[in-house]
Write a protein that holds these residues in place. Structure first.
Motif, PDB file in Angstrom:
ATOM      1  N   LYS A  45      -5.634  -4.854 -11.672  1.00 54.62           N
ATOM      2  CA  LYS A  45      -3.940  -5.136 -11.561  1.00 54.62           C
ATOM      3  C   LYS A  45      -3.179  -4.065 -12.588  1.00 54.62           C
ATOM      4  O   LYS A  45      -2.239  -3.495 -11.808  1.00 54.62           O
ATOM      5  CB  LYS A  45      -3.729  -6.396 -12.112  1.00 54.62           C
ATOM      6  CG  LYS A  45      -2.276  -6.811 -12.162  1.00 54.62           C
ATOM      7  CD  LYS A  45      -2.033  -8.340 -12.606  1.00 54.62           C
ATOM      8  CE  LYS A  45      -0.410  -8.483 -12.760  1.00 54.62           C
ATOM      9  NZ  LYS A  45      -0.426 -10.015 -13.286  1.00 54.62           N
ATOM     10  N   LYS A  46      -3.593  -3.750 -13.638  1.00 61.74           N
ATOM     11  CA  LYS A  46      -2.975  -2.840 -14.354  1.00 61.74           C
ATOM     12  C   LYS A  46      -2.859  -1.506 -13.866  1.00 61.74           C
ATOM     13  O   LYS A  46      -1.907  -0.846 -13.688  1.00 61.74           O
ATOM     14  CB  LYS A  46      -3.405  -2.619 -15.616  1.00 61.74           C
ATOM     15  CG  LYS A  46      -2.815  -1.660 -16.797  1.00 61.74           C
ATOM     16  CD  LYS A  46      -3.554  -1.393 -18.093  1.00 61.74           C
ATOM     17  CE  LYS A  46      -2.871  -0.640 -18.858  1.00 61.74           C
ATOM     18  NZ  LYS A  46      -2.444   0.768 -18.149  1.00 61.74           N
ATOM     19  N   SER A  48      -3.568  -0.723 -10.683  1.00 59.35           N
ATOM     20  CA  SER A  48      -2.777  -0.943  -9.575  1.00 59.35           C
ATOM     21  C   SER A  48      -1.232  -0.598  -9.707  1.00 59.35           C
ATOM     22  O   SER A  48      -0.472   0.102  -9.041  1.00 59.35           O
ATOM     23  CB  SER A  48      -2.788  -2.152  -8.882  1.00 59.35           C
ATOM     24  OG  SER A  48      -4.104  -2.348  -8.353  1.00 59.35           O
ATOM     25  N   GLN A  49      -0.627  -1.505 -10.841  1.00 56.08           N
ATOM     26  CA  GLN A  49       0.762  -1.118 -11.203  1.00 56.08           C
ATOM     27  C   GLN A  49       0.752   0.435 -11.604  1.00 56.08           C
ATOM     28  O   GLN A  49       1.758   0.863 -11.119  1.00 56.08           O
ATOM     29  CB  GLN A  49       1.138  -2.097 -12.424  1.00 56.08           C
ATOM     30  CG  GLN A  49       2.333  -1.767 -12.795  1.00 56.08           C
ATOM     31  CD  GLN A  49       3.286  -2.341 -11.671  1.00 56.08           C
ATOM     32  OE1 GLN A  49       3.074  -3.335 -10.933  1.00 56.08           O
ATOM     33  NE2 GLN A  49       4.513  -2.032 -11.565  1.00 56.08           N
ATOM     34  N   ASP A  50      -0.161   0.898 -12.307  1.00 55.99           N
ATOM     35  CA  ASP A  50       0.122   2.527 -12.739  1.00 55.99           C
ATOM     36  C   ASP A  50       0.292   3.202 -11.316  1.00 55.99           C
ATOM     37  O   ASP A  50       0.913   4.173 -11.418  1.00 55.99           O
ATOM     38  CB  ASP A  50      -0.982   2.819 -13.400  1.00 55.99           C
ATOM     39  CG  ASP A  50      -1.044   2.110 -15.009  1.00 55.99           C
ATOM     40  OD1 ASP A  50       0.034   1.716 -15.543  1.00 55.99           O
ATOM     41  OD2 ASP A  50      -1.949   2.167 -15.504  1.00 55.99           O
ATOM     42  N   ARG A  52       1.377   2.463  -8.595  1.00 55.59           N
ATOM     43  CA  ARG A  52       2.929   2.166  -7.892  1.00 55.59           C
ATOM     44  C   ARG A  52       3.724   2.794  -8.593  1.00 55.59           C
ATOM     45  O   ARG A  52       4.525   3.549  -8.111  1.00 55.59           O
ATOM     46  CB  ARG A  52       3.121   0.393  -8.035  1.00 55.59           C
ATOM     47  CG  ARG A  52       2.436  -0.218  -7.154  1.00 55.59           C
ATOM     48  CD  ARG A  52       2.604  -1.859  -7.184  1.00 55.59           C
ATOM     49  NE  ARG A  52       4.030  -2.036  -7.407  1.00 55.59           N
ATOM     50  CZ  ARG A  52       4.598  -2.678  -6.391  1.00 55.59           C
ATOM     51  NH1 ARG A  52       4.118  -2.746  -5.041  1.00 55.59           N
ATOM     52  NH2 ARG A  52       5.943  -2.906  -6.468  1.00 55.59           N
TER      53      ARG A  52
END
Length: 65
Positions: A45-46, A48-50, A52
């Motif tokens: 999740k982390k 993935s956010q990076d 984005r």
């Protein structure tokens, strides 16, 4: 900043590691593996956010040019 390719590669590695833990949870009913699986998924999740954030930064930079 890391490249998008590097971040996606890191995410793939984390998903592969998570898959191993998921098999342990499913096949062996290993409770400890469940905790490790949740931790890996949080890391995915982390990252993935990076990804984005990096993509949006590149889009904004391209608009300014």
């Amino acid at each position: 900043m890391a490249s998008v390719k590097d971040l996606v590669a890191a995410m793939k590695g984390l998903v592969e590691e998570a898959e191993v833990e998921a098999m342990k949870v499913e096949d062996k009913e290993n409770k400890s593996a469940g905790g490790r699986l949740r931790k890996k998924m949080q890391e995915v999740k982390k990252v993935s956010q990076d990804v984005r954030i990096e993509v949006m930064a590149r889009i904004k930079a391209a608009k300014k040019e």
